[in-house]
Motif scaffolding. Structure first.
Motif, PDB file in Angstrom:
ATOM      1  N   GLY A 183      28.546  47.473  40.117  1.00 28.88           N
ATOM      2  CA  GLY A 183      27.537  46.556  39.182  1.00 28.88           C
ATOM      3  C   GLY A 183      27.358  46.859  38.009  1.00 28.88           C
ATOM      4  N   THR A 184      28.278  47.965  37.300  1.00 26.08           N
ATOM      5  CA  THR A 184      28.173  48.106  35.892  1.00 26.08           C
ATOM      6  C   THR A 184      29.271  47.518  35.122  1.00 26.08           C
ATOM      7  N   GLY A 185      30.383  46.886  36.023  1.00 28.52           N
ATOM      8  CA  GLY A 185      31.464  46.446  35.334  1.00 28.52           C
ATOM      9  C   GLY A 185      31.277  45.159  34.881  1.00 28.52           C
ATOM     10  N   LEU A 186      32.523  44.714  34.274  1.00 25.69           N
ATOM     11  CA  LEU A 186      32.584  43.209  33.752  1.00 25.69           C
ATOM     12  C   LEU A 186      32.030  42.018  34.486  1.00 25.69           C
ATOM     13  N   ILE A 187      32.478  42.144  35.724  1.00 25.69           N
ATOM     14  CA  ILE A 187      31.829  40.844  36.532  1.00 25.69           C
ATOM     15  C   ILE A 187      30.636  41.441  37.214  1.00 25.69           C
ATOM     16  N   GLY A 188      30.508  42.864  37.703  1.00 25.18           N
ATOM     17  CA  GLY A 188      29.374  43.218  38.375  1.00 25.18           C
ATOM     18  C   GLY A 188      28.132  43.253  37.565  1.00 25.18           C
ATOM     19  N   VAL A 213      26.289  56.310  42.773  1.00 26.62           N
ATOM     20  CA  VAL A 213      26.860  55.743  43.816  1.00 26.62           C
ATOM     21  C   VAL A 213      28.388  55.777  43.893  1.00 26.62           C
ATOM     22  N   ASN A 214      29.031  56.438  44.640  1.00 29.02           N
ATOM     23  CA  ASN A 214      30.601  56.688  44.401  1.00 29.02           C
ATOM     24  C   ASN A 214      31.008  56.293  45.875  1.00 29.02           C
ATOM     25  N   THR A 215      31.998  55.031  46.014  1.00 25.68           N
ATOM     26  CA  THR A 215      32.386  54.668  47.410  1.00 25.68           C
ATOM     27  C   THR A 215      33.535  55.575  47.731  1.00 25.68           C
ATOM     28  N   LEU A 216      34.033  56.130  46.720  1.00 23.55           N
ATOM     29  CA  LEU A 216      35.610  56.973  47.183  1.00 23.55           C
ATOM     30  C   LEU A 216      35.133  58.428  47.846  1.00 23.55           C
ATOM     31  N   VAL A 263      32.575  44.377  43.715  1.00 20.37           N
ATOM     32  CA  VAL A 263      33.520  44.083  42.585  1.00 20.37           C
ATOM     33  C   VAL A 263      33.912  45.163  41.809  1.00 20.37           C
ATOM     34  N   SER A 264      33.958  46.191  42.379  1.00 21.65           N
ATOM     35  CA  SER A 264      34.476  47.464  42.061  1.00 21.65           C
ATOM     36  C   SER A 264      35.979  47.341  41.667  1.00 21.65           C
ATOM     37  N   ASN A 265      36.516  48.303  40.877  1.00 24.58           N
ATOM     38  CA  ASN A 265      38.061  48.378  40.687  1.00 24.58           C
ATOM     39  C   ASN A 265      38.343  49.832  40.364  1.00 24.58           C
ATOM     40  N   GLY A 290      52.001  46.594  43.389  1.00 23.65           N
ATOM     41  CA  GLY A 290      51.410  47.650  44.100  1.00 23.65           C
ATOM     42  C   GLY A 290      49.979  47.257  43.955  1.00 23.65           C
ATOM     43  N   TYR A 291      49.373  46.794  42.890  1.00 25.63           N
ATOM     44  CA  TYR A 291      47.975  46.397  42.801  1.00 25.63           C
ATOM     45  C   TYR A 291      47.443  45.344  43.911  1.00 25.63           C
ATOM     46  N   MET A 292      48.568  44.409  43.846  1.00 21.79           N
ATOM     47  CA  MET A 292      48.176  43.180  45.123  1.00 21.79           C
ATOM     48  C   MET A 292      48.245  43.686  46.420  1.00 21.79           C
ATOM     49  N   ALA A 336      47.373  46.548  47.154  1.00 25.90           N
ATOM     50  CA  ALA A 336      46.098  47.307  47.561  1.00 25.90           C
ATOM     51  C   ALA A 336      44.821  46.362  47.906  1.00 25.90           C
ATOM     52  N   LYS A 337      45.075  45.150  47.029  1.00 24.38           N
ATOM     53  CA  LYS A 337      44.055  44.181  47.300  1.00 24.38           C
ATOM     54  C   LYS A 337      44.085  43.700  48.504  1.00 24.38           C
ATOM     55  N   LEU A 338      45.300  43.326  49.071  1.00 24.74           N
ATOM     56  CA  LEU A 338      45.612  42.679  50.299  1.00 24.74           C
ATOM     57  C   LEU A 338      45.047  43.567  51.735  1.00 24.74           C
ATOM     58  N   GLN A 355      43.262  34.933  37.121  1.00 26.00           N
ATOM     59  CA  GLN A 355      43.259  36.015  35.999  1.00 26.00           C
ATOM     60  C   GLN A 355      42.045  35.833  35.091  1.00 26.00           C
ATOM     61  N   PHE A 356      41.343  36.680  34.718  1.00 24.57           N
ATOM     62  CA  PHE A 356      40.191  36.698  33.692  1.00 24.57           C
ATOM     63  C   PHE A 356      40.633  36.451  32.157  1.00 24.57           C
ATOM     64  N   PHE A 357      39.925  35.522  31.620  1.00 23.03           N
ATOM     65  CA  PHE A 357      40.134  35.406  29.977  1.00 23.03           C
ATOM     66  C   PHE A 357      40.010  37.004  29.398  1.00 23.03           C
TER      67      PHE A 357
HETATM   68  N1  LIG Z   1      41.202  41.000  35.788  1.00 17.11           N
HETATM   69  C1  LIG Z   1      41.402  39.983  36.674  1.00 17.11           C
HETATM   70  O1  LIG Z   1      42.005  39.003  35.948  1.00 17.11           O
HETATM   71  C2  LIG Z   1      41.022  39.626  37.962  1.00 17.11           C
HETATM   72  C3  LIG Z   1      41.291  38.571  38.517  1.00 17.11           C
HETATM   73  C4  LIG Z   1      40.713  38.472  39.955  1.00 17.11           C
HETATM   74  C5  LIG Z   1      39.950  39.239  40.517  1.00 17.11           C
HETATM   75  N2  LIG Z   1      39.893  40.483  39.929  1.00 17.11           N
HETATM   76  C6  LIG Z   1      39.196  41.565  40.618  1.00 17.11           C
HETATM   77  O2  LIG Z   1      37.904  41.460  40.211  1.00 17.11           O
HETATM   78  C7  LIG Z   1      37.131  42.880  40.546  1.00 17.11           C
HETATM   79  C8  LIG Z   1      36.480  43.481  39.372  1.00 17.11           C
HETATM   80  O3  LIG Z   1      37.155  43.766  38.084  1.00 17.11           O
HETATM   81  P1  LIG Z   1      36.287  43.981  36.840  1.00 17.11           P
HETATM   82  O4  LIG Z   1      37.293  43.897  35.684  1.00 17.11           O
HETATM   83  O5  LIG Z   1      35.007  43.418  36.838  1.00 17.11           O
HETATM   84  O6  LIG Z   1      36.235  45.629  36.878  1.00 17.11           O
HETATM   85  P2  LIG Z   1      35.597  46.772  35.794  1.00 17.11           P
HETATM   86  O7  LIG Z   1      34.908  45.832  34.639  1.00 17.11           O
HETATM   87  O8  LIG Z   1      36.813  47.432  35.607  1.00 17.11           O
HETATM   88  O9  LIG Z   1      34.369  47.601  36.467  1.00 17.11           O
HETATM   89  C9  LIG Z   1      34.787  48.222  37.775  1.00 17.11           C
HETATM   90  C10 LIG Z   1      33.518  48.739  38.195  1.00 17.11           C
HETATM   91  O10 LIG Z   1      33.826  49.412  39.577  1.00 17.11           O
HETATM   92  C11 LIG Z   1      32.885  50.691  39.365  1.00 17.11           C
HETATM   93  N3  LIG Z   1      33.649  51.844  40.154  1.00 17.11           N
HETATM   94  C12 LIG Z   1      34.974  52.620  39.621  1.00 17.11           C
HETATM   95  N4  LIG Z   1      35.273  53.325  40.598  1.00 17.11           N
HETATM   96  C13 LIG Z   1      34.231  53.552  41.537  1.00 17.11           C
HETATM   97  C14 LIG Z   1      33.815  54.326  42.857  1.00 17.11           C
HETATM   98  N5  LIG Z   1      34.564  55.220  43.022  1.00 17.11           N
HETATM   99  N6  LIG Z   1      32.588  53.905  43.439  1.00 17.11           N
HETATM  100  C15 LIG Z   1      31.864  52.894  43.128  1.00 17.11           C
HETATM  101  N7  LIG Z   1      32.338  52.000  42.005  1.00 17.11           N
HETATM  102  C16 LIG Z   1      33.174  52.351  41.288  1.00 17.11           C
HETATM  103  C17 LIG Z   1      33.103  51.079  37.794  1.00 17.11           C
HETATM  104  O11 LIG Z   1      31.997  51.948  37.669  1.00 17.11           O
HETATM  105  P3  LIG Z   1      32.119  52.956  36.330  1.00 17.11           P
HETATM  106  O12 LIG Z   1      32.044  52.156  35.161  1.00 17.11           O
HETATM  107  O13 LIG Z   1      31.072  53.634  36.502  1.00 17.11           O
HETATM  108  O14 LIG Z   1      33.439  53.764  36.495  1.00 17.11           O
HETATM  109  C18 LIG Z   1      32.759  49.660  37.301  1.00 17.11           C
HETATM  110  O15 LIG Z   1      31.218  49.245  37.490  1.00 17.11           O
HETATM  111  C19 LIG Z   1      38.302  43.599  40.974  1.00 17.11           C
HETATM  112  O16 LIG Z   1      38.206  44.118  42.250  1.00 17.11           O
HETATM  113  C20 LIG Z   1      39.563  42.990  40.603  1.00 17.11           C
HETATM  114  O17 LIG Z   1      40.564  43.330  41.687  1.00 17.11           O
HETATM  115  C21 LIG Z   1      40.401  40.827  38.872  1.00 17.11           C
END
Ligand SMILES: NC(=O)c1ccc[n+]([C@@H]2O[C@H](COP(=O)([O-])OP(=O)(O)OC[C@H]3O[C@@H](n4cnc5c(N)ncnc54)[C@H](OP(=O)(O)O)[C@@H]3O)[C@@H](O)[C@H]2O)c1
Length: 262
Positions: free
Chosen positions: A10-15, A38-41, A59-61, A108-110, A112-114, A134-136
């Motif tokens: 929830g602190t990330g780009l989408i989250g 909160v750490n899901t790992l 929406v973690s990554n 490998g990324y895909m 993992a997503k699957l 893909q995001f802009f």
């Molecule tokens: N990029 C693309 O074009 C694209 C396209 C389609 C779908 N997606 C999907 O979109 C999703 C979100 O992407 P995003 O770009 O918004 O990601 P992001 O900005 O990198 O944000 C990732 C988030 O995950 C959190 N995180 C990392 N490790 C964690 C852990 N161990 N426990 C809990 N939270 C954790 C991060 O927290 P911290 O900041 O504290 O580390 C951050 O809040 C991904 O699942 C990706 O597969 C991406």
């Protein structure tokens, strides 16, 4: 009455955008990420965060896109999360994945997503999976991955990218609705040739790299078909056009005051 909705990542780009939108609709949206405890790992803080939650949005990554690391991330974190959701009685798990995940399995990324998607489908918890293109915001990351010297080499295929804002709107809407127990797609309003998209993105930032079409070029390890990155005709379509997003993001970028010499 609003629901408690926990947004993992929830602190990330989408989250961060999803949290904002859910709160604006009157829900108790909780941003969960390592820097909010909160750490899901590791599972740290997870039980506490999920207490009384109706919905979880993931929406973690993975911090690393390296094959083994990313698989370990999505398998372990999704496994921990789903187990805790079952204990907490969460009624809807929403996750964000990528359009064409199943056709891009050389990456490998895909893979993992699957694996993440399979864990969700097999969990028994009602779910919705949003597949986005893909995001802009990802345009320079894609270019960096495809860079060879001063050239960016991309295959002769189409791409239908989308603004993070539109993705967050779609994810938020799904989170507030009933579980779909299936996948919905969202994509941008325009289809580009891959090279044209990257070229426009780089030129707007005065990035001098040359963009070259190369039939042998791969996308994060995957060989692409002409339509591998394009959404189906059932996809929801975002509102924001790439040129408008570019103008806006460049303007915002320009607004950051330059660092002054001491
Ligand atoms: N990029 C693309 O074009 C694209 C396209 C389609 C779908 N997606 C999907 O979109 C999703 C979100 O992407 P995003 O770009 O918004 O990601 P992001 O900005 O990198 O944000 C990732 C988030 O995950 C959190 N995180 C990392 N490790 C964690 C852990 N161990 N426990 C809990 N939270 C954790 C991060 O927290 P911290 O900041 O504290 O580390 C951050 O809040 C991904 O699942 C990706 O597969 C991406």
């Amino acid at each position: 009455m609003g629901m408690k909705i926990v947004v993992i990542g929830g602190t990330g780009l989408i989250g961060s955008k999803v949290v904002e939108k859910l709160a604006a609709h009157g829900h108790e949206a909780v941003a969960a990420a390592p820097n909010t405890g909160v750490n899901t790992l590791t599972g740290e803080g997870l039980a506490e965060a999920l207490k009384n939650a109706s919905v979880v949005v993931d929406v973690s990554n993975s911090p690393s896109f390296e094959d083994k690391a990313v698989m370990e991330f999505f398998r372990t974190s999704t496994g921990n999360l789903l187990a805790e959701e079952a204990r907490a009685g969460v009624r809807h798990h929403v996750a964000l994945s990528v359009v064409g995940t199943d056709r891009l399995q050389e990456s490998g990324y895909m893979r993992a997503k699957l694996a993440q998607e399979k864990l969700i489908k097999d969990s028994g918890i009602p779910y919705s999976i949003v597949h986005a293109t893909q995001f802009f915001e990802f345009v320079t990351r894609i270019a960096d991955e495809a860079t060879d010297g001063n050239q960016v080499r991309v295959p002769p295929v189409f791409i239908q990218p989308i603004a993070a804002e539109d993705v967050a709107r779609a994810v938020g809407r799904v989170a507030m609705g009933p579980p779909l127990n299936g996948i919905v797609e969202v994509a941008g309003p325009q289809r580009f040739r891959f090279d044209e998209f990257i070229r426009q993105g780089l030129q707007a930032r005065h990035d001098p790299r040359e963009v070259v079409v190369d039939p042998n070029a791969r996308y994060f390890g995957a060989k692409l078909g002409e339509l591998s990155l394009v959404a189906s005709d059932k996809a929801g379509i975002g509102e924001i056009r790439f040129e408008d997003w570019l103008n806006n993001s460049i303007r915002n970028y320009d607004r950051i005051p330059p660092i002054k010499a001491a």
